[in-house]
Design an enzyme around this catalytic site. Structure first.
Site, PDB file in Angstrom:
ATOM      1  N   GLU A   1      88.586  36.309  23.456  1.00  0.00           N
ATOM      2  CA  GLU A   1      88.771  37.390  22.471  1.00  0.00           C
ATOM      3  C   GLU A   1      90.154  37.323  21.815  1.00  0.00           C
ATOM      4  OE1 GLU A   1      90.348  41.077  23.482  1.00  0.00           O
ATOM      5  OE2 GLU A   1      89.919  40.903  25.625  1.00  0.00           O
TER       6      GLU A   1
ATOM      7  N   LYS B   1      92.285  45.992  14.923  1.00  0.00           N
ATOM      8  CA  LYS B   1      91.566  45.920  16.202  1.00  0.00           C
ATOM      9  C   LYS B   1      90.098  46.241  15.920  1.00  0.00           C
ATOM     10  CE  LYS B   1      91.217  48.400  20.624  1.00  0.00           C
ATOM     11  NZ  LYS B   1      91.820  49.435  21.496  1.00  0.00           N
TER      12      LYS B   1
ATOM     13  N   VAL C   1      86.460  43.203  23.433  1.00  0.00           N
ATOM     14  CA  VAL C   1      85.402  42.642  24.278  1.00  0.00           C
ATOM     15  C   VAL C   1      84.038  42.892  23.630  1.00  0.00           C
ATOM     16  CG1 VAL C   1      84.224  42.883  26.510  1.00  0.00           C
ATOM     17  CG2 VAL C   1      86.722  42.727  26.414  1.00  0.00           C
TER      18      VAL C   1
ATOM     19  N   ASP D   1      86.727  59.803  26.201  1.00  0.00           N
ATOM     20  CA  ASP D   1      87.112  58.418  25.879  1.00  0.00           C
ATOM     21  C   ASP D   1      86.441  57.424  26.830  1.00  0.00           C
ATOM     22  OD1 ASP D   1      88.293  56.044  25.128  1.00  0.00           O
ATOM     23  OD2 ASP D   1      90.335  56.811  25.115  1.00  0.00           O
TER      24      ASP D   1
ATOM     25  N   SER E   1      85.172  53.469  26.567  1.00  0.00           N
ATOM     26  CA  SER E   1      85.229  52.295  25.682  1.00  0.00           C
ATOM     27  C   SER E   1      83.829  51.832  25.301  1.00  0.00           C
ATOM     28  CB  SER E   1      85.942  51.146  26.395  1.00  0.00           C
ATOM     29  OG  SER E   1      85.825  49.969  25.633  1.00  0.00           O
TER      30      SER E   1
ATOM     31  N   ASP F   1      83.090  48.971  24.966  1.00  0.00           N
ATOM     32  CA  ASP F   1      82.834  47.760  25.775  1.00  0.00           C
ATOM     33  C   ASP F   1      81.711  48.020  26.784  1.00  0.00           C
ATOM     34  OD1 ASP F   1      84.959  46.517  24.539  1.00  0.00           O
ATOM     35  OD2 ASP F   1      86.263  46.493  26.301  1.00  0.00           O
TER      36      ASP F   1
ATOM     37  N   LYS G   1      90.989  47.921  34.435  1.00  0.00           N
ATOM     38  CA  LYS G   1      92.413  48.180  34.534  1.00  0.00           C
ATOM     39  C   LYS G   1      92.675  49.474  35.279  1.00  0.00           C
ATOM     40  CE  LYS G   1      92.599  47.908  30.545  1.00  0.00           C
ATOM     41  NZ  LYS G   1      92.263  48.029  29.261  1.00  0.00           N
TER      42      LYS G   1
HETATM   43  N1  PSU Z   1      92.452  45.327  28.663  1.00  0.00           N
HETATM   44  C1  PSU Z   1      93.585  44.602  28.771  1.00  0.00           C
HETATM   45  N2  PSU Z   1      94.091  44.033  27.668  1.00  0.00           N
HETATM   46  C2  PSU Z   1      93.504  44.193  26.459  1.00  0.00           C
HETATM   47  C3  PSU Z   1      92.289  44.943  26.368  1.00  0.00           C
HETATM   48  C4  PSU Z   1      91.815  45.495  27.490  1.00  0.00           C
HETATM   49  O1  PSU Z   1      94.127  44.469  29.837  1.00  0.00           O
HETATM   50  O2  PSU Z   1      94.032  43.682  25.468  1.00  0.00           O
HETATM   51  C5  PSU Z   1      91.596  45.053  25.052  1.00  0.00           C
HETATM   52  C6  PSU Z   1      90.253  44.321  25.096  1.00  0.00           C
HETATM   53  O3  PSU Z   1      90.061  43.672  23.861  1.00  0.00           O
HETATM   54  C7  PSU Z   1      89.250  45.450  25.247  1.00  0.00           C
HETATM   55  C8  PSU Z   1      89.924  46.556  24.464  1.00  0.00           C
HETATM   56  O4  PSU Z   1      87.984  45.144  24.733  1.00  0.00           O
HETATM   57  O5  PSU Z   1      91.298  46.422  24.809  1.00  0.00           O
HETATM   58  C9  PSU Z   1      89.393  47.908  24.857  1.00  0.00           C
HETATM   59  O6  PSU Z   1      89.893  48.847  23.973  1.00  0.00           O
HETATM   60  P1  PSU Z   1      89.288  50.333  24.015  1.00  0.00           P
HETATM   61  O7  PSU Z   1      89.685  50.867  25.368  1.00  0.00           O
HETATM   62  O8  PSU Z   1      89.979  51.016  22.879  1.00  0.00           O
HETATM   63  O9  PSU Z   1      87.811  50.195  23.826  1.00  0.00           O
HETATM   64 MN    MN Z   2      88.717  54.302  23.753  1.00  0.00          MN
END
Ligand code: PSU
Ligand code: MN
Length: 302
Positions: A22, A83, A103, A135, A137, A139, A156
């Site tokens: 990614e 993003k 992702v 919130d 994701s 993903d 994480k």
């Molecule tokens: N986790 C990490 N580093 C990152 C991401 C997640 O440790 O860079 C990125 C990935 O691309 C993941 C995105 O898909 O953050 C998720 O963002 P959000 O929580 O806004 O969906």
């Molecule tokens: Mn989010």
């Protein structure tokens, strides 16, 4: 080029040991120049383990499966990429923008090139304080929609871990530990959370993923590959810093797609650079496993 032409020219990698990478982690997950260094090291790790790397992103509105070294350097250096998650794909392409794919978006584009394996660092999940912010994701929803298998180092620790695991179970997504029966939590190689599935070799992983395909489940699985112990950080020490980062985030009134990048960058400072070092090590470790897995999977499906 129209999007139709762009799609018609994407490669068909179904008979290659292809591994997707990614680009959001490149543009929003790490500072320059470590981000570029890490992206290129991942490509090498995949090759060394029998796979072929394809870093995915959007350049001037065009989908790229396999960015060149110069494009990776440019994206990583200029930081002007949007993003892009699932809902942002049509917009980013229509506007002719540069986009780094999350992702979810990388899974969607990898699928269009028939890539089965995708290595990353961490995935998005259910955020702490979910009851108030809602919130989650996107993903987490992608696995049920798009059958691309993702290797990460665990959710994480900035997330709400039990709820993230629960959500994946509800969606029917297999969460498979690689050489571990406990969920790794990104910065730390283990935790108190038990896993129900695990595999001890790339071949064993490939057999499980192959069965998923043969059964026609049409969904991705999530492989949790612990960070090498040498780079694993103390869970309590990281937790204190995460809590501090979350307080700063609330004070700075950060919401939505800015949450993950904000927390990751604050943590680099709060851990004196240790979180970045660990982040780089685990991504490369996941890329290496991706290469080996793609090779085994192809062997089973030939
Ligand atoms: N986790 C990490 N580093 C990152 C991401 C997640 O440790 O860079 C990125 C990935 O691309 C993941 C995105 O898909 O953050 C998720 O963002 P959000 O929580 O806004 O969906
Ligand atoms: Mn989010």
């Amino acid at each position: 080029m129209t999007l139709e032409e762009n799609l018609a020219h994407l490669p068909d990698l179904s008979s290659r040991p292809a591994v997707a990478l990614e680009t959001t982690v490149l543009t929003h997950g790490m500072p320059y120049p470590q981000n570029v260094e890490c992206a290129l090291a991942c490509e090498d790790a995949i090759r060394k383990n029998g796979g072929e790397p394809y870093t995915i992103g959007i350049i001037n509105g065009e989908i790229k499966i396999g960015l060149t070294k110069a494009e990776i350097e440019d994206l990583g250096k200029n930081m002007n990429a949007m993003k892009v998650s699932r809902r942002d794909l049509p917009y980013c392409i229509a506007k002719g923008l540069n986009g780094s794919t999350t992702v979810a978006a990388t899974m969607i584009l990898a699928k269009k090139a028939h890539i089965r394996v995708f290595s990353t660092g961490g995935i998005g999940g259910v955020h702490r304080g979910f009851n108030e912010t809602m919130d989650v994701s996107s993903d987490l929803n992608e696995f049920a929609k798009t059958d691309v298998n993702v290797i990460c180092a665990g959710p994480k620790a900035i997330l709400d871990i039990p709820r993230t695991l629960e959500y994946l179970e509800t969606q029917g997504i297999a969460v498979i530990g690689y050489k571990t029966k406990k969920a790794p939590l990104f910065y730390t190689s283990t935790s108190k959370y038990d896993l129900e599935q695990w595999a001890d070799s790339p071949l064993e992983l490939a057999k499980i993923l192959h069965n998923n395909k043969v059964l026609g489940l049409n969904q991705g699985s999530l492989i949790l590959n612990p960070v090498p112990s040498k780079y694993s950080l103390d869970a309590d020490w990281v937790e204190e810093r995460i809590e501090e980062a979350i307080k700063m985030m609330e004070k700075d009134n950060i919401h939505g797609k800015d949450v993950t990048p904000y927390l990751l960058s604050k943590l680099v400072g709060l851990t004196g650079g240790k979180s970045l070092e660990t982040n780089m090590a685990l991504i490369e470790n996941n890329a290496a496993l991706g290469g080996a897995l793609a090779k085994e999977l192809l062997g089973l499906e030939k």
